[in-house]
Design an enzyme around this catalytic site. Sequence first.
Site, PDB file in Angstrom:
ATOM      1  N   TYR A 138     -12.535  -0.761  -3.848  1.00 28.12           N
ATOM      2  CA  TYR A 138     -11.897   0.409  -3.240  1.00 28.12           C
ATOM      3  C   TYR A 138     -12.986   1.352  -2.773  1.00 28.12           C
ATOM      4  CZ  TYR A 138      -8.438   4.226  -2.808  1.00 28.12           C
ATOM      5  OH  TYR A 138      -7.624   5.234  -2.357  1.00 28.12           O
ATOM      6  N   LYS A 166     -10.180  -2.414  -0.169  1.00 24.44           N
ATOM      7  CA  LYS A 166      -9.278  -1.364   0.304  1.00 24.44           C
ATOM      8  C   LYS A 166     -10.166  -0.320   0.958  1.00 24.44           C
ATOM      9  CE  LYS A 166      -5.904   2.155  -1.034  1.00 24.44           C
ATOM     10  NZ  LYS A 166      -5.215   2.857  -2.153  1.00 24.44           N
TER      11      LYS A 166
END
Length: 293
Positions: A138, A166
């Site tokens: 992330y 992400k």
Amino acid sequence: MSAPVFGRLLTAMVTPMTFDGAVDLRRTGELAHKLVEEQNNDGIVVNGTTGESPTTTDSEKAEIVKAVVEAVGSDAAVVAGVGTNDTAHTIELAHQAAEAGADGLLVVTPYYSKPSQAGIIEHFTAVADATDLPIMLYDIPGRTGTPIETKTLIELADHARIVAVKDAKGLVVESATVMASTTLAYYSGDDAITPALLSVGGVGLVGTSTHFTGRRMHEVIDAYVDGRIDEALSTYREILPVLTGVFAAQGATMVKAGLAHQGFTVGRVRPPQTMPTPEQAETFFGVLDRTQL
């Protein structure tokens, strides 16, 4: 084109709370089921920022994973957020999530301490080595204070269990550079720029607005992947006010208010977050109603 390991559309799910502020596990399962059955999600991300991970305990996080796994079964991937700014603690949460039945792990860049890129590599590698679960990195420097640099991502991609990113950095050219050099599956971490990321090779979205727009966003992604670009962009433009409007206040707070507006109560947020102001909420409710979601 084969489907990515976590599917194409995942929602970073809010954590339902009871009136007195406890985690509502029954409602957690019901919301996960709703997101899969009604909003066509391929996966559910729990214990992320939208899930109020800074204010839930480790034991609550484990129970949330279990509740969602039980609710969705094999119908959707369950990805557990385990990222912290302490490598040892992150590994503990990774083990806990694996034992609770998670299908994958979302691991954010260590925040606040601003580690070097070498430290980031060591951190992610240690977490990836700790379980057999696939990992989605992330990258959200606006919250963590430190980006994952392009060369760092390319090096991390050599690890067999680091399979996805992400991407909430918003630098599409950098993302395209990583995708050109690796097999990492890139998911947009910013709902509104999903088409831009798809255009350079992204595979999907880990969304917040998808509590409301999931079915329509899946249509956008599917059409784009199939080459029906005009259709994808037409649908995207119809729902764009929701994709941006949900962030007029902190995402989790606006989602909780919006769900309650639609008759699906999930409680309030824990401090220090606060619910949207009446003006913010009414504006967002109007957007939801006009978009007919």
